[in-house]
Design a protein around this motif. Structure first.
Motif, mmCIF file in Angstrom:
data_model
loop_
_atom_site.group_PDB
_atom_site.id
_atom_site.type_symbol
_atom_site.label_atom_id
_atom_site.label_comp_id
_atom_site.label_asym_id
_atom_site.label_seq_id
_atom_site.Cartn_x
_atom_site.Cartn_y
_atom_site.Cartn_z
ATOM 1 N N LEU A 158 43.725 87.590 28.130
ATOM 2 C CA LEU A 158 42.309 87.164 28.034
ATOM 3 C C LEU A 158 41.525 88.093 29.061
ATOM 4 C CD1 LEU A 158 42.442 83.341 28.073
ATOM 5 C CD2 LEU A 158 41.938 84.757 26.130
ATOM 6 N N GLU A 159 40.210 88.440 28.609
ATOM 7 C CA GLU A 159 39.307 89.379 29.326
ATOM 8 C C GLU A 159 38.221 88.783 30.000
ATOM 9 O OE1 GLU A 159 40.017 92.438 29.643
ATOM 10 O OE2 GLU A 159 41.752 92.881 28.008
ATOM 11 N N PRO A 160 37.526 89.226 30.950
ATOM 12 C CA PRO A 160 36.372 88.558 31.584
ATOM 13 C C PRO A 160 35.275 88.382 30.354
ATOM 14 C CG PRO A 160 37.365 90.298 33.032
ATOM 15 C CD PRO A 160 38.102 90.335 31.752
ATOM 16 N N SER A 161 35.298 89.061 29.490
ATOM 17 C CA SER A 161 34.292 89.061 28.465
ATOM 18 C C SER A 161 34.700 87.661 27.575
ATOM 19 C CB SER A 161 34.203 90.163 27.579
ATOM 20 O OG SER A 161 35.720 90.510 27.148
ATOM 21 N N ASP A 162 35.737 87.150 27.571
ATOM 22 C CA ASP A 162 36.076 85.901 26.932
ATOM 23 C C ASP A 162 35.535 84.668 27.530
ATOM 24 O OD1 ASP A 162 37.516 87.337 24.672
ATOM 25 O OD2 ASP A 162 39.168 87.418 26.088
ATOM 26 N N SER A 163 35.098 84.751 28.721
ATOM 27 C CA SER A 163 34.949 83.609 29.661
ATOM 28 C C SER A 163 34.032 82.427 29.102
ATOM 29 C CB SER A 163 34.107 84.021 31.031
ATOM 30 O OG SER A 163 34.878 84.774 31.726
ATOM 31 N N VAL A 164 32.786 82.844 28.447
ATOM 32 C CA VAL A 164 32.168 81.667 27.844
ATOM 33 C C VAL A 164 32.991 80.908 26.681
ATOM 34 C CG1 VAL A 164 30.005 81.300 26.370
ATOM 35 C CG2 VAL A 164 30.171 82.869 28.377
#
Length: 305
Positions: A158-164
């Motif tokens: 998982l990437e930081p851009s997946d947080s939401v």
């Protein structure tokens, strides 16, 4: 995190006695979990569920995994031969299916280069939905799911851009599955009447959900309004949590859910969110009965920070 097989190890319990709590609170794992939960909360400030954009293939994979686990409920219907308020033993069959499939589900989810991580990840997933022996569920199981998600971030699946999407898609679907399990199998609240949660079972939907309301015109007092819950309940984790409690319990809300009732009197969501963050560290991460079953390996380390 390297993908070599020598990197990973089967995680083990380390918090075996209350005297181990000081080492836990000083551990890398504790620091990682606190940072992760706070970062997830910040990521959804002012965001509705419907604001989640296109899901990454990785998030879509987790959605499929949760859907697969949901499908097993129909394979193991509640045992009607006995009647009790809590603890339908068919939950043990559902949990046994999860135990059997956990490593396979990880390998289906992960790219080939990360398959070696599956044995280390599986115990977090297995522990995330309740205890088969006691047929109960509480904030420690919720924490196991968060640790599983954190592991997926630390191995760079998982990437930081997946947080939401981690919060408003994955975690929301996880909570819905847990609520279905709680209803279907009458899972008992873990601990003494859910004392370490805001309701009998969960904590984080209210922490993340309070962040969603930051910057909105909706006040904490309005969160108990049935009209608002009816109109906006699908958009906010906090309202979904209140709705579930109202469906499961009878009587005045201030009697059966005193903490949440008191929180509704706080003037601003920022203050609610800050207070819940502190409460999570004190009443969940800081309680030996909650964290004693957690396991630690190479990804989430019990070594000192």
């Amino acid at each position: 995190m390297s993908g070599s097989s020598s990197t990973y190890q089967a995680p083990e319990r380390q918090i075996l006695d209350p005297k181990d709590m000081s080492q836990w609170l000083a551990s890398l794992a504790y620091s990682d979990i606190v940072s992760f939960v706070e970062q997830l909360s910040q990521s959804v400030q002012g965001k509705r569920v419907s604001s989640v954009g296109v899901l990454s293939p990785q998030v879509e994979g987790i959605v499929r995994l949760l859907s697969e686990a949901d499908s097993w409920i129909s394979q193991y219907p509640p045992d009607t031969s006995t009647s009790s308020r809590f603890g339908n033993r068919s939950f043990r069959s559902w949990e046994a299916e999860l135990q059997r499939q956990a490593e396979h589900l990880q390998r289906e989810l992960l790219p080939a280069k990360s398959h070696d991580a599956a044995p280390e990840l599986a115990p977090y997933l297995v522990a995330a939905f309740g205890n088969a022996t006691r047929i109960d569920y509480g904030s420690g199981h919720e924490l196991s799911f968060v640790m599983w998600l954190l592991c997926l971030c630390k191995i760079e699946f998982l990437e930081p851009s997946d947080s939401v999407a981690i919060v408003l898609t994955v975690f929301r679907l996880y909570i819905q599955l847990c609520q279905k399990l709680q209803r279907t199998y009458k899972l008992e609240p873990a601990g003494s009447h859910g004392v370490w949660g805001l309701d009998d079972y969960q904590f984080l939907p209210f922490y993340f959900g309070s962040a969603q309301f930051i910057g909105s015109e909706t006040t904490p007092a309005a969160s108990l309004d049935p009209g608002l819950i009816g109109r906006e309940g699908d958009e906010y984790l906090y309202l979904q949590g209140i709705r579930f409690i109202s469906e499961m319990k009878r009587g005045p809300f201030f009697e059966h859910s005193r903490q949440l009732y008191d929180i509704s009197g706080v003037p601003r969501w920022e203050k609610v969110n800050q207070g819940l963050g502190k409460m999570y560290k004190a009443e969940v991460l800081g309680k030996f009965p909650v964290v004693q079953h957690l396991v630690f390996g190479s990804i989430l380390s019990f070594s000192s920070a």
